[in-house]
Design an enzyme around this catalytic site. Sequence first.
Site, PDB file in Angstrom:
ATOM      1  N   SER A  98      35.664  -1.960-153.391  1.00  0.00           N
ATOM      2  CA  SER A  98      35.632  -3.392-152.562  1.00  0.00           C
ATOM      3  C   SER A  98      35.529  -3.410-151.274  1.00  0.00           C
ATOM      4  N   THR A 139      31.647 -17.690-150.999  1.00  0.00           N
ATOM      5  CA  THR A 139      32.001 -18.667-151.923  1.00  0.00           C
ATOM      6  C   THR A 139      32.982 -19.590-151.547  1.00  0.00           C
ATOM      7  N   GLY A 144      30.988 -21.473-156.416  1.00  0.00           N
ATOM      8  CA  GLY A 144      31.132 -20.063-156.902  1.00  0.00           C
ATOM      9  C   GLY A 144      29.739 -19.524-157.229  1.00  0.00           C
ATOM     10  N   ALA A 250      25.186  -4.868-152.315  1.00  0.00           N
ATOM     11  CA  ALA A 250      26.375  -4.855-153.118  1.00  0.00           C
ATOM     12  C   ALA A 250      26.448  -4.649-154.465  1.00  0.00           C
ATOM     13  N   ARG A 276      47.279  15.407-177.036  1.00  0.00           N
ATOM     14  CA  ARG A 276      48.227  14.746-177.902  1.00  0.00           C
ATOM     15  C   ARG A 276      48.168  15.017-179.233  1.00  0.00           C
ATOM     16  N   GLU A 371      30.487 -11.061-157.429  1.00  0.00           N
ATOM     17  CA  GLU A 371      28.980 -10.641-157.013  1.00  0.00           C
ATOM     18  C   GLU A 371      27.972 -11.082-158.137  1.00  0.00           C
ATOM     19  N   ASP A 375      27.593 -13.771-166.825  1.00  0.00           N
ATOM     20  CA  ASP A 375      26.501 -14.787-167.498  1.00  0.00           C
ATOM     21  C   ASP A 375      25.490 -14.958-166.511  1.00  0.00           C
TER      22      ASP A 375
HETATM   23  P1  TGC Z   1      17.068 -19.686-156.209  1.00  0.00           P
HETATM   24  O1  TGC Z   1      16.493 -21.215-155.923  1.00  0.00           O
HETATM   25  O2  TGC Z   1      16.647 -18.921-157.237  1.00  0.00           O
HETATM   26  O3  TGC Z   1      16.888 -18.938-154.844  1.00  0.00           O
HETATM   27  C1  TGC Z   1      17.015 -19.540-153.559  1.00  0.00           C
HETATM   28  C2  TGC Z   1      16.224 -18.505-152.550  1.00  0.00           C
HETATM   29  O4  TGC Z   1      16.985 -17.383-152.517  1.00  0.00           O
HETATM   30  C3  TGC Z   1      15.940 -16.245-153.041  1.00  0.00           C
HETATM   31  N1  TGC Z   1      16.561 -15.338-154.075  1.00  0.00           N
HETATM   32  C4  TGC Z   1      16.919 -14.114-153.421  1.00  0.00           C
HETATM   33  N2  TGC Z   1      16.413 -13.589-152.348  1.00  0.00           N
HETATM   34  C5  TGC Z   1      17.026 -12.066-152.242  1.00  0.00           C
HETATM   35  N3  TGC Z   1      17.722 -11.524-153.074  1.00  0.00           N
HETATM   36  C6  TGC Z   1      18.094 -12.117-154.165  1.00  0.00           C
HETATM   37  N4  TGC Z   1      18.864 -11.542-155.141  1.00  0.00           N
HETATM   38  C7  TGC Z   1      17.527 -13.214-154.572  1.00  0.00           C
HETATM   39  N5  TGC Z   1      17.831 -14.445-155.466  1.00  0.00           N
HETATM   40  C8  TGC Z   1      17.225 -15.462-155.159  1.00  0.00           C
HETATM   41  C9  TGC Z   1      14.761 -16.786-153.955  1.00  0.00           C
HETATM   42  O5  TGC Z   1      13.615 -16.545-153.859  1.00  0.00           O
HETATM   43  C10 TGC Z   1      14.699 -18.389-153.105  1.00  0.00           C
HETATM   44  O6  TGC Z   1      14.112 -18.038-151.839  1.00  0.00           O
HETATM   45  P2  TGC Z   1      13.383 -19.412-151.131  1.00  0.00           P
HETATM   46  O7  TGC Z   1      12.750 -18.452-150.234  1.00  0.00           O
HETATM   47  O8  TGC Z   1      12.229 -19.816-152.243  1.00  0.00           O
HETATM   48  O9  TGC Z   1      14.130 -20.255-150.733  1.00  0.00           O
HETATM   49  O10 TGC Z   1      18.690 -19.931-155.957  1.00  0.00           O
HETATM   50  P3  TGC Z   1      19.861 -20.938-156.790  1.00  0.00           P
HETATM   51  O11 TGC Z   1      20.348 -21.928-156.123  1.00  0.00           O
HETATM   52  O12 TGC Z   1      19.036 -21.460-158.159  1.00  0.00           O
HETATM   53  O13 TGC Z   1      20.692 -19.715-157.407  1.00  0.00           O
HETATM   54  C11 TGC Z   1      20.394 -18.687-158.052  1.00  0.00           C
HETATM   55  C12 TGC Z   1      21.502 -17.958-158.467  1.00  0.00           C
HETATM   56  C13 TGC Z   1      22.289 -18.644-159.374  1.00  0.00           C
HETATM   57  C14 TGC Z   1      21.024 -16.582-159.262  1.00  0.00           C
HETATM   58  C15 TGC Z   1      22.274 -17.248-157.268  1.00  0.00           C
HETATM   59  O14 TGC Z   1      22.905 -18.419-156.479  1.00  0.00           O
HETATM   60  C16 TGC Z   1      23.403 -16.270-157.458  1.00  0.00           C
HETATM   61  O15 TGC Z   1      23.004 -15.155-157.488  1.00  0.00           O
HETATM   62  N6  TGC Z   1      24.707 -16.739-157.747  1.00  0.00           N
HETATM   63  C17 TGC Z   1      25.681 -15.858-158.012  1.00  0.00           C
HETATM   64  C18 TGC Z   1      26.613 -16.177-156.686  1.00  0.00           C
HETATM   65  C19 TGC Z   1      27.258 -14.878-156.163  1.00  0.00           C
HETATM   66  O16 TGC Z   1      26.874 -13.588-156.730  1.00  0.00           O
HETATM   67  N7  TGC Z   1      28.122 -14.845-155.372  1.00  0.00           N
HETATM   68  C20 TGC Z   1      28.920 -13.585-154.801  1.00  0.00           C
HETATM   69  C21 TGC Z   1      29.558 -13.994-153.483  1.00  0.00           C
HETATM   70  S1  TGC Z   1      30.097 -12.471-153.029  1.00  0.00           S
HETATM   71  C22 TGC Z   1      30.955 -11.632-153.642  1.00  0.00           C
HETATM   72  O17 TGC Z   1      31.290 -11.975-154.567  1.00  0.00           O
HETATM   73  C23 TGC Z   1      31.682 -10.472-152.814  1.00  0.00           C
HETATM   74  S2  TGC Z   1      32.669  -9.563-153.863  1.00  0.00           S
HETATM   75  C24 TGC Z   1      32.777  -8.181-152.929  1.00  0.00           C
HETATM   76  C25 TGC Z   1      33.852  -7.292-153.394  1.00  0.00           C
HETATM   77  O18 TGC Z   1      35.126  -7.319-153.269  1.00  0.00           O
HETATM   78  O19 TGC Z   1      33.244  -6.163-153.838  1.00  0.00           O
HETATM   79  P1  FAD Z   2      32.289 -20.385-161.386  1.00  0.00           P
HETATM   80  O1  FAD Z   2      30.919 -20.486-160.742  1.00  0.00           O
HETATM   81  O2  FAD Z   2      32.930 -21.681-161.299  1.00  0.00           O
HETATM   82  O3  FAD Z   2      32.144 -20.009-163.103  1.00  0.00           O
HETATM   83  C1  FAD Z   2      32.994 -20.143-164.018  1.00  0.00           C
HETATM   84  C2  FAD Z   2      32.233 -19.818-165.465  1.00  0.00           C
HETATM   85  O4  FAD Z   2      31.117 -20.895-165.516  1.00  0.00           O
HETATM   86  C3  FAD Z   2      31.763 -18.452-165.455  1.00  0.00           C
HETATM   87  O5  FAD Z   2      32.060 -17.962-166.675  1.00  0.00           O
HETATM   88  C4  FAD Z   2      30.276 -18.736-165.068  1.00  0.00           C
HETATM   89  O6  FAD Z   2      29.555 -17.666-165.648  1.00  0.00           O
HETATM   90  C5  FAD Z   2      30.219 -19.745-165.480  1.00  0.00           C
HETATM   91  N1  FAD Z   2      28.657 -20.579-165.165  1.00  0.00           N
HETATM   92  C6  FAD Z   2      28.638 -21.153-163.911  1.00  0.00           C
HETATM   93  N2  FAD Z   2      27.467 -21.559-163.806  1.00  0.00           N
HETATM   94  C7  FAD Z   2      26.837 -21.304-164.809  1.00  0.00           C
HETATM   95  C8  FAD Z   2      25.506 -21.635-165.221  1.00  0.00           C
HETATM   96  N3  FAD Z   2      24.461 -22.008-164.424  1.00  0.00           N
HETATM   97  N4  FAD Z   2      25.259 -20.991-166.790  1.00  0.00           N
HETATM   98  C9  FAD Z   2      26.116 -20.578-167.439  1.00  0.00           C
HETATM   99  N5  FAD Z   2      27.286 -20.400-166.740  1.00  0.00           N
HETATM  100  C10 FAD Z   2      27.638 -20.601-165.660  1.00  0.00           C
HETATM  101  N6  FAD Z   2      33.233 -14.233-152.657  1.00  0.00           N
HETATM  102  C11 FAD Z   2      32.681 -14.098-151.395  1.00  0.00           C
HETATM  103  O7  FAD Z   2      31.975 -14.707-151.054  1.00  0.00           O
HETATM  104  N7  FAD Z   2      33.159 -13.249-150.535  1.00  0.00           N
HETATM  105  C12 FAD Z   2      34.118 -12.047-151.093  1.00  0.00           C
HETATM  106  O8  FAD Z   2      34.164 -11.145-150.479  1.00  0.00           O
HETATM  107  C13 FAD Z   2      34.597 -12.265-152.527  1.00  0.00           C
HETATM  108  N8  FAD Z   2      35.320 -11.458-152.925  1.00  0.00           N
HETATM  109  C14 FAD Z   2      35.834 -11.715-154.155  1.00  0.00           C
HETATM  110  C15 FAD Z   2      37.085 -10.781-154.425  1.00  0.00           C
HETATM  111  C16 FAD Z   2      37.805 -11.146-155.758  1.00  0.00           C
HETATM  112  C17 FAD Z   2      38.902 -10.305-156.234  1.00  0.00           C
HETATM  113  C18 FAD Z   2      37.120 -12.365-156.733  1.00  0.00           C
HETATM  114  C19 FAD Z   2      37.614 -12.403-158.149  1.00  0.00           C
HETATM  115  C20 FAD Z   2      36.033 -12.888-156.147  1.00  0.00           C
HETATM  116  C21 FAD Z   2      35.606 -12.676-154.933  1.00  0.00           C
HETATM  117  N9  FAD Z   2      34.579 -13.757-154.596  1.00  0.00           N
HETATM  118  C22 FAD Z   2      33.823 -13.510-153.213  1.00  0.00           C
HETATM  119  C23 FAD Z   2      34.208 -14.954-155.385  1.00  0.00           C
HETATM  120  C24 FAD Z   2      33.129 -14.621-156.521  1.00  0.00           C
HETATM  121  O9  FAD Z   2      31.747 -14.069-155.914  1.00  0.00           O
HETATM  122  C25 FAD Z   2      32.996 -15.755-157.281  1.00  0.00           C
HETATM  123  O10 FAD Z   2      34.444 -15.761-158.123  1.00  0.00           O
HETATM  124  C26 FAD Z   2      31.890 -15.682-158.330  1.00  0.00           C
HETATM  125  O11 FAD Z   2      30.624 -15.828-157.786  1.00  0.00           O
HETATM  126  C27 FAD Z   2      32.043 -16.737-159.444  1.00  0.00           C
HETATM  127  O12 FAD Z   2      32.459 -18.120-158.748  1.00  0.00           O
HETATM  128  P2  FAD Z   2      33.687 -19.093-159.307  1.00  0.00           P
HETATM  129  O13 FAD Z   2      34.881 -18.056-159.440  1.00  0.00           O
HETATM  130  O14 FAD Z   2      33.554 -20.003-158.636  1.00  0.00           O
HETATM  131  O15 FAD Z   2      33.262 -19.381-161.016  1.00  0.00           O
END
Ligand code: TGC
Ligand code: FAD
Length: 395
Positions: A98, A139, A144, A250, A276, A371, A375
């Site tokens: 991470s 986030t 999220g 990522a 074992r 990330e 789902d």
């Molecule tokens: P949507 O309308 O589909 O897309 C908005 C705009 O973004 C473009 N796009 C992308 N571009 C590049 N790469 C991708 N993977 C892309 N996916 C979509 C899309 O074409 C559009 O562009 P434009 O020019 O038309 O505006 O967006 P939406 O609001 O409906 O959401 C789509 C969804 C749900 C897939 C997206 O929001 C999503 O992936 N949600 C998950 C959030 C997430 O993954 N958060 C992660 C936070 S960081 C983290 O967790 C770090 S953990 C780090 C660690 O410790 O390792």
């Molecule tokens: P929610 O979005 O509230 O989701 C809750 C549940 O609802 C999930 O089961 C989900 O699948 C479901 N759900 C939500 N929307 C839908 C849908 N449309 N259809 C069906 N099911 C749905 N974020 C950062 O920005 N930077 C970081 O460095 C980072 N590091 C992290 C480190 C750790 C240890 C953890 C646990 C999280 C980290 N995150 C970070 C945040 C992480 O990306 C979010 O937790 C993740 O994107 C999910 O968001 P949430 O926890 O708010 O869950």
Amino acid sequence: MATDQYVHPDYYNMDEMLTEEHKLIRESARNWIKKEVSPIIEDYYERAEFPNQVIKGLGEIGAFGPYIPAEYGGPELDQISYGLIMQELERCDSGLRSTASVQSSLVMYPIWRYGSEEQKQKWLPKMATGEAIGCFGLTEPDHGSNPGGMITNFKDMGDHYLLNGAKMWISNAPIADVAVVWAKNEEGRIWGLLVEKGMEGFSAPEMHGKHSLRASITGELIFDNVKVPKENLMPGRSGLGAPLSCLDSARFGIAWGALGAAMDCYDSALRYSLERTQFDVPIASFQLTQKKLAEMITEITKAQLLTLRLGQMRNEGKATSAQISMAKRNNVEIALKIAREARQIHGAMGITNEYSIMRHMANLESVVTYEGTHDIHLLITGMDITGIPAFKREL
Ligand code: TGC
Ligand code: FAD
């Protein structure tokens, strides 16, 4: 913890598809981990601390921005090398991976792709060595899976921007020198800002109480009227696509990394089952144990093929976001299942800190959520094959 005896499984001779350089990079990462990290990781995990002393070594094995060009201090490696390094790191601990994922894909990558020349010169060389650490704020407490709904915002004050809002669950936040923060301007357009440690009104308190990813430090980012210099806005790209493109990088690393955790669990379970004995024979001789092991190596081999192919496509710039989502989702899922089966093979010993199994299992519960949740990735595949997004519904 028992001595690290890891030998990586390669049932389909995948190593034949790697270059000598790939194998060398993997070897040096593995040797460094066995010597410097494996002996201490359980202790740090239990204390819920990140071993800061490994940061320099992470830089030396090329784990920080492996694909960043040499002109910015990076090792300039290919995507498969990046994947292999992440695999070795997560083979040891997801929290270790991470830290490297965030630094590489979520901080160095956006600065490299979307930052100004001054921003690149200022941050990338220091980040490649680990002299500076970064974090990525997307986030929020109420946003999220739906980061597009974010409320963190900045106003143009003429000679600076005024930033307000909060981010949550941010890996590395409390130790970061710089945060890549995604926020909306007055028109509601998302931009990335570089918020530096020590800026007035900016704090990054640690979050406590995690049962998972305990060897990685997680925090909040709080912005209370932070004056951000205008030159700290990354000018290269705006809109949600900018942070999501970093997630592609990522998530690619996580697909390789989670497979590393799965391989470690399998390797440990195979060794344990041969050593074992119960009913006077090794437990590996029981058909039910063999079923578990055979299914594990089958899933690992399928995931290795998926991952290597994805690496080839990413090297050619052809991997789509949806293809990356499929690999992230699949590999984390099989890793979790393998960790649970491996835990059973270890019997009671499987719940102890003598083995890495339980730690991997708990870690993977974060990896399956961050990330993009399991789902959300399924829905990304669904959208890709049908053309219909199923993320939003009217009630
Ligand atoms: P949507 O309308 O589909 O897309 C908005 C705009 O973004 C473009 N796009 C992308 N571009 C590049 N790469 C991708 N993977 C892309 N996916 C979509 C899309 O074409 C559009 O562009 P434009 O020019 O038309 O505006 O967006 P939406 O609001 O409906 O959401 C789509 C969804 C749900 C897939 C997206 O929001 C999503 O992936 N949600 C998950 C959030 C997430 O993954 N958060 C992660 C936070 S960081 C983290 O967790 C770090 S953990 C780090 C660690 O410790 O390792
Ligand atoms: P929610 O979005 O509230 O989701 C809750 C549940 O609802 C999930 O089961 C989900 O699948 C479901 N759900 C939500 N929307 C839908 C849908 N449309 N259809 C069906 N099911 C749905 N974020 C950062 O920005 N930077 C970081 O460095 C980072 N590091 C992290 C480190 C750790 C240890 C953890 C646990 C999280 C980290 N995150 C970070 C945040 C992480 O990306 C979010 O937790 C993740 O994107 C999910 O968001 P949430 O926890 O708010 O869950």
